[in-house]
Motif scaffolding. Structure first.
Motif, mmCIF file in Angstrom:
data_model
loop_
_atom_site.group_PDB
_atom_site.id
_atom_site.type_symbol
_atom_site.label_atom_id
_atom_site.label_comp_id
_atom_site.label_asym_id
_atom_site.label_seq_id
_atom_site.Cartn_x
_atom_site.Cartn_y
_atom_site.Cartn_z
ATOM 1 N N ILE A 1 -0.845 0.150 10.018
ATOM 2 C CA ILE A 1 -2.126 -0.553 10.174
ATOM 3 C C ILE A 1 -3.209 0.428 10.612
ATOM 4 O O ILE A 1 -4.337 0.395 10.117
ATOM 5 N N VAL A 2 -2.864 1.313 11.525
ATOM 6 C CA VAL A 2 -3.812 2.337 11.976
ATOM 7 C C VAL A 2 -4.175 3.274 10.834
ATOM 8 O O VAL A 2 -5.351 3.576 10.599
ATOM 9 N N ASP A 3 -3.163 3.715 10.087
ATOM 10 C CA ASP A 3 -3.386 4.708 9.032
ATOM 11 C C ASP A 3 -4.140 4.143 7.830
ATOM 12 O O ASP A 3 -5.056 4.786 7.306
ATOM 13 N N TYR A 4 -3.763 2.951 7.380
ATOM 14 C CA TYR A 4 -4.344 2.411 6.150
ATOM 15 C C TYR A 4 -5.650 1.648 6.382
ATOM 16 O O TYR A 4 -6.535 1.649 5.527
ATOM 17 N N PHE A 5 -5.773 0.976 7.536
ATOM 18 C CA PHE A 5 -6.962 0.162 7.787
ATOM 19 C C PHE A 5 -7.869 0.747 8.874
ATOM 20 O O PHE A 5 -8.905 0.178 9.181
ATOM 21 N N HIS A 6 -7.437 1.872 9.467
ATOM 22 C CA HIS A 6 -8.238 2.565 10.473
ATOM 23 C C HIS A 6 -8.588 1.651 11.653
ATOM 24 O O HIS A 6 -9.729 1.604 12.119
ATOM 25 N N ILE A 7 -7.603 0.938 12.134
ATOM 26 C CA ILE A 7 -7.762 0.025 13.266
ATOM 27 C C ILE A 7 -7.420 0.744 14.562
ATOM 28 O O ILE A 7 -6.476 1.536 14.617
ATOM 29 N N SER B 1 18.100 -0.275 2.625
ATOM 30 C CA SER B 1 16.758 -0.509 2.094
ATOM 31 C C SER B 1 15.892 0.742 2.211
ATOM 32 O O SER B 1 16.037 1.539 3.148
ATOM 33 N N VAL B 2 14.992 0.900 1.257
ATOM 34 C CA VAL B 2 14.077 2.050 1.276
ATOM 35 C C VAL B 2 13.018 1.883 2.356
ATOM 36 O O VAL B 2 12.666 2.838 3.054
ATOM 37 N N PHE B 3 12.510 0.647 2.515
ATOM 38 C CA PHE B 3 11.444 0.435 3.496
ATOM 39 C C PHE B 3 11.356 -1.046 3.842
ATOM 40 O O PHE B 3 11.485 -1.896 2.972
ATOM 41 N N GLU B 4 11.132 -1.348 5.125
ATOM 42 C CA GLU B 4 10.939 -2.719 5.581
ATOM 43 C C GLU B 4 9.889 -2.723 6.691
ATOM 44 O O GLU B 4 9.589 -1.692 7.284
ATOM 45 N N GLY B 5 9.376 -3.925 6.966
ATOM 46 C CA GLY B 5 8.512 -4.070 8.120
ATOM 47 C C GLY B 5 9.322 -4.046 9.397
ATOM 48 O O GLY B 5 8.914 -3.500 10.425
ATOM 49 N N PHE B 6 10.513 -4.637 9.326
ATOM 50 C CA PHE B 6 11.399 -4.631 10.501
ATOM 51 C C PHE B 6 12.865 -4.626 10.097
ATOM 52 O O PHE B 6 13.587 -3.708 10.410
ATOM 53 N N GLY B 7 13.332 -5.643 9.410
ATOM 54 C CA GLY B 7 14.735 -5.686 9.005
ATOM 55 C C GLY B 7 15.557 -6.656 9.833
ATOM 56 O O GLY B 7 16.492 -6.253 10.533
ATOM 57 N N ILE B 8 15.223 -7.936 9.749
ATOM 58 C CA ILE B 8 15.931 -8.955 10.525
ATOM 59 C C ILE B 8 17.438 -8.976 10.240
ATOM 60 O O ILE B 8 18.225 -9.189 11.163
ATOM 61 N N LEU C 1 0.825 -1.209 0.000
ATOM 62 C CA LEU C 1 0.000 0.000 0.000
ATOM 63 C C LEU C 1 0.861 1.262 0.000
ATOM 64 O O LEU C 1 0.543 2.251 -0.659
ATOM 65 N N ARG C 2 1.946 1.220 0.717
ATOM 66 C CA ARG C 2 2.826 2.396 0.811
ATOM 67 C C ARG C 2 3.617 2.614 -0.478
ATOM 68 O O ARG C 2 3.845 3.749 -0.896
ATOM 69 N N PHE C 3 4.038 1.523 -1.107
ATOM 70 C CA PHE C 3 4.806 1.593 -2.363
ATOM 71 C C PHE C 3 4.152 0.698 -3.409
ATOM 72 O O PHE C 3 4.701 -0.348 -3.797
ATOM 73 N N PRO C 4 2.975 1.051 -3.891
ATOM 74 C CA PRO C 4 2.232 0.184 -4.823
ATOM 75 C C PRO C 4 2.969 -0.079 -6.133
ATOM 76 O O PRO C 4 2.699 -1.071 -6.809
ATOM 77 N N GLN C 5 3.913 0.799 -6.492
ATOM 78 C CA GLN C 5 4.620 0.632 -7.762
ATOM 79 C C GLN C 5 5.485 -0.621 -7.797
ATOM 80 O O GLN C 5 5.913 -1.062 -8.868
ATOM 81 N N TRP C 6 5.745 -1.224 -6.647
ATOM 82 C CA TRP C 6 6.573 -2.427 -6.587
ATOM 83 C C TRP C 6 5.754 -3.710 -6.710
ATOM 84 O O TRP C 6 6.299 -4.813 -6.622
ATOM 85 N N TYR C 7 4.444 -3.565 -6.878
ATOM 86 C CA TYR C 7 3.560 -4.733 -6.919
ATOM 87 C C TYR C 7 2.625 -4.640 -8.117
ATOM 88 O O TYR C 7 2.257 -3.546 -8.543
ATOM 89 N N SER C 8 2.208 -5.789 -8.611
ATOM 90 C CA SER C 8 1.220 -5.807 -9.687
ATOM 91 C C SER C 8 -0.142 -5.409 -9.117
ATOM 92 O O SER C 8 -0.391 -5.533 -7.916
ATOM 93 N N ALA C 9 -1.036 -4.977 -9.993
ATOM 94 C CA ALA C 9 -2.382 -4.591 -9.552
ATOM 95 C C ALA C 9 -3.093 -5.774 -8.897
ATOM 96 O O ALA C 9 -3.810 -5.609 -7.902
#
Length: 371
Positions: free
Chosen positions: A155-161, A277-284, A116-124
């Protein structure tokens, strides 16, 4: 307590989601007496999933479910969860079976919302499927585990949880990275992979988001080699082309078929670990480097400060990245004291990600869920 897990990636995924699943299962096996039910759509034991007296693998039975494994995973696990009288069901990779939350207290781990944050890296198509699955899990599960504060906020921002529904439970890393190896063992690995005396290490899939080309550019004009351990994607062609244009083919190498123990020793042998890296969930990989007492250069923003702590060096991942990496490398190579300080501070910070801490925080979520 009987806990069911979506174990598809634990058995079949070589990358981050698989490592997370295997590590979480291992930690609970070693530190609790819980009964673990591993729902695996395709019976195939490999990648280090340990079966114990209190661990059961559950596979599809009957022609229909064996033929339509994705439907088994999406729908029929809900029925099996009731039959197995689970106390908790834990979706380990952002999704849960349809309707399971009505019968079994359910928690889901969400690693990131990069699609969702970087949609250009994924197919529709992938964006649509991921969004449907992740939103459903986030809305319907009784609780959510985010692997970083960055993921929680997304999760809060995109899914309003409601943020009170989300707990941050940091990941750890494989036990191999916490072991001490003899010089003889490390010399054997060094010889096997023809590793130089000094080198920069990068670990992870060689794809656009990971930004490995910026490391190559930073090393242009130096005699410092770059060793990459990860799967090549189409992006690697850009790395390869740059190396050819700048006569750096012998300076940049990619290793494959590296075992976990060998990788741990390569981390310990490395001079510097670089992960822009530009973006990760965590970065193990950052955590793996900290446990290995290898100085870390990584990115500003996202979750990287959470993973790297105050002892790491941070660069801008989108502007002047190669220049900042080069400056950071030069600073480290010029000061053995700075290198030693980073090793000590980084290793101390890594204690936030021990098995004990992960288990403690995970059990808090489970106990609150069933209470």
């Amino acid at each position: 307590m009987r806990i069911g897990f979506d174990a598809k990636r634990a058995f079949h995924n070589l990358r981050g989601l698989g490592n997370y699943s295997r590590d979480l299962i291992r930690i609970l096996q070693e530190r609790t007496d819980m009964e673990l039910m591993l729902f695996n759509p395709l019976k195939r034991k490999f990648l280090g999933v340990k079966m114990t007296e209190k661990t059961t693998e559950i596979n599809p039975k009957g022609f229909f479910w064996k033929r339509f494994k994705s439907l088994w995973r999406l729908f029929y696990i809900t029925t099996l969860a009731q039959k197995e009288r689970l106390d908790i069901y834990h979706g380990l990779s952002g999704e849960i079976p349809i309707g399971i939350y009505k019968y079994v207290p359910t928690v889901v781990t969400i690693h990131d919302l990069i699609f969702l944050r970087f949609p250009q890296w994924y197919s529709a198509f992938d964006r649509k499927i991921h969004t449907l699955k992740f939103r459903y899990a986030a809305q319907k599960a009784q609780h959510i585990i985010a692997i970083s504060e960055q993921t929680k906020q997304d999760i809060v921002d995109y899914f309003h949880i409601d943020p009170n529904k989300i707990s941050v439970v940091y990941q750890g890393c494989h036990a191999a990275f916490k072991q001490t190896y003899t010089e003889k063992e490390k010399d054997q690995v060094r010889e096997k992979y023809a590793l130089p005396d000094r080198f920069v290490l990068n670990v992870g899939a060689i794809e656009a988001r990971k930004n490995a080309l910026e490391i190559v550019k930073a090393l242009k004009g130096t005699d410092l080699p770059l060793i990459m351990v990860g799967k090549k994607t189409a992006y690697y062609e850009k790395v390869e082309a740059y190396c050819k244009e700048n006569d750096m083919q012998s300076q940049v190498r990619v290793l494959s078929d590296v075992s976990m123990q060998e990788l741990a020793m390569i981390y310990q042998i490395a001079t510097i670990f670089c992960y822009p890296s530009v973006f990760e969930g965590f970065g193990i990989p950052i955590i793996e480097a900290l446990f290995s007492k290898t100085p870390v250069i990584t990115s500003k923003g996202s979750c990287f400060e959470e993973a790297g702590g105050s002892g790491s060096i941070y660069v801008n991942p989108t502007e002047h990245t190669a220049l900042e990496i080069r400056q950071a490398i030069d600073q480290l190579l010029a000061s053995s004291e700075r290198m030693q300080q980073m090793k000590e501070v980084g290793y101390s910070y890594a204690q936030k990600f021990t098995d004990e801490k992960v288990c403690e925080n995970l059990l808090k979520v489970y106990q609150e869920l069933i209470s």
